[in-house]
Design an enzyme around this catalytic site. Sequence first.
Site, PDB file in Angstrom:
ATOM      1  N   HIS A  13      -2.933   0.668   2.748  1.00 51.19           N
ATOM      2  CA  HIS A  13      -3.135   1.979   2.548  1.00 51.19           C
ATOM      3  C   HIS A  13      -4.151   2.386   1.519  1.00 51.19           C
ATOM      4  CE1 HIS A  13      -0.839   6.003   2.184  1.00 51.19           C
ATOM      5  NE2 HIS A  13      -1.825   6.226   1.569  1.00 51.19           N
ATOM      6  N   HIS A  15      -7.750   4.988   0.717  1.00 49.54           N
ATOM      7  CA  HIS A  15      -8.364   6.063   1.396  1.00 49.54           C
ATOM      8  C   HIS A  15     -10.041   5.985   1.114  1.00 49.54           C
ATOM      9  CE1 HIS A  15      -5.101   9.072   2.373  1.00 49.54           C
ATOM     10  NE2 HIS A  15      -4.574   8.231   1.507  1.00 49.54           N
ATOM     11  N   ASP A  17     -12.657   7.967   1.060  1.00 44.52           N
ATOM     12  CA  ASP A  17     -13.349   8.826   0.050  1.00 44.52           C
ATOM     13  C   ASP A  17     -12.729   8.654  -1.343  1.00 44.52           C
ATOM     14  OD1 ASP A  17     -10.747   9.742   0.887  1.00 44.52           O
ATOM     15  OD2 ASP A  17     -11.501  11.916   1.302  1.00 44.52           O
ATOM     16  N   GLY A 173      -2.768  15.008   3.151  1.00 48.36           N
ATOM     17  CA  GLY A 173      -2.928  16.160   2.727  1.00 48.36           C
ATOM     18  C   GLY A 173      -1.670  16.750   2.054  1.00 48.36           C
ATOM     19  N   HIS A 200       2.030   9.953   5.940  1.00 47.31           N
ATOM     20  CA  HIS A 200       2.391  10.110   4.666  1.00 47.31           C
ATOM     21  C   HIS A 200       3.711  11.064   4.295  1.00 47.31           C
ATOM     22  CE1 HIS A 200      -2.081   9.170   3.589  1.00 47.31           C
ATOM     23  NE2 HIS A 200      -1.599   9.233   2.392  1.00 47.31           N
ATOM     24  N   GLU A 203       6.304  11.816  -0.644  1.00 51.32           N
ATOM     25  CA  GLU A 203       5.584  11.651  -1.958  1.00 51.32           C
ATOM     26  C   GLU A 203       5.656  12.851  -2.563  1.00 51.32           C
ATOM     27  OE1 GLU A 203       1.373  11.513  -1.028  1.00 51.32           O
ATOM     28  OE2 GLU A 203       0.627  10.672  -2.824  1.00 51.32           O
ATOM     29  N   ASP A 280      -3.847   2.992  -2.383  1.00 48.85           N
ATOM     30  CA  ASP A 280      -4.138   4.626  -2.088  1.00 48.85           C
ATOM     31  C   ASP A 280      -5.618   4.769  -2.241  1.00 48.85           C
ATOM     32  OD1 ASP A 280      -3.237   6.928  -1.033  1.00 48.85           O
ATOM     33  OD2 ASP A 280      -2.139   7.604  -2.723  1.00 48.85           O
TER      34      ASP A 280
HETATM   35 ZN   LIG Z   1      -2.598   8.111   0.643  1.00 49.18          ZN
END
Ligand SMILES: [Zn+2]
Length: 336
Positions: A13, A15, A17, A173, A200, A203, A280
């Site tokens: 997991h 990302h 960006d 998101g 996701h 969270e 993450d």
């Molecule tokens: Zn994430």
Amino acid sequence: MNIQNLNCLIDLHLHLDGSLPLHTVKELAEQQGITLQMTDGELKKKLSVPAGCRDLNEYLTKFEFPLTLMQTPEALEKCMHDLLTELEGQGVQYCEVRFAPQLHTQKGMSQNEVIEAVKAGLYSVAGVKPESIHAGIILCCMRGSDNGQQNKITVEEAARHLGSGVCAVDLAGAEALYPTEQYADLFAYAKQLRIPVTIHAGEAAGTESIRAAVAMGAARIGHGIRAAYDAETMELLKEHHITLELCPTSNLNTKVVDFIGQYPIRQLMDAGVAVTINTDNMTVSDTCIQHEYQLLADTFAFGDTQIKEFLYHAAEASFTTEDIKQLLKARITYTF
Ligand SMILES: [Zn+2]
């Protein structure tokens, strides 16, 4: 076991960006004629969340600047190349990197072109040598109010590229603003196209979000940490053989827990839920996979047994071929 010396780590997991190396951001800015006029320390501050970050919504603002740099095929290829090179240097043997193609179309690229560019970056590092890192791409659909068509395209592109670089779809998101169950039709479509799913959930929202993700066919849940506060939800995860992608530092940043000692990982383990450890966003959260393992080892006195177990769960839950899973497990067994 010294975590710094491990070469069998797995990150399921992260990302793209939110995980750009600092040097990549500097080089991209220069190539695109953007004058940063700041020291490395100031740039790091611009890209990472402050200690006083309030919640997931504030956390998500840290993606705005890197995204402006990631709007051409050359930039995307470089981002993936540089990230995988860095991960390989950190002892990662397998990773799944995720991004939302629809966030990279501001300068006219199609989602397909975005994916092709990231794949070029992937194939420039992964599998190049026998000892190279193995990697897959997860395409994120985005929570939002007016992007239904773009999400549908993302799912269709995932089906097209499945097995050649792309391995799954995700939903990312602002979870608290756009509830998971609003995306049931989208993920029914993904299921129809036989695309593996991670979502996701749990969270910024509670167990109802995790339950919705399970009902929508997720094989894994991104975070899912709030399941630890509800015995029934943990039972549900176990029943459906769902693996959680835990990201401790990120959860600290977004105030899921106030301090790491409160992180309910033991409750999940004791209940028999399969958990994995992930980063993450390496840059936004200023972390790396070694740090995540070290943090948990130091806080909860985890030793080889637990670390090996997390890695085994990760290998088992990876969205890859049976051959690569066996390779990953063999290296874990050899290391421990
Ligand atoms: Zn994430």
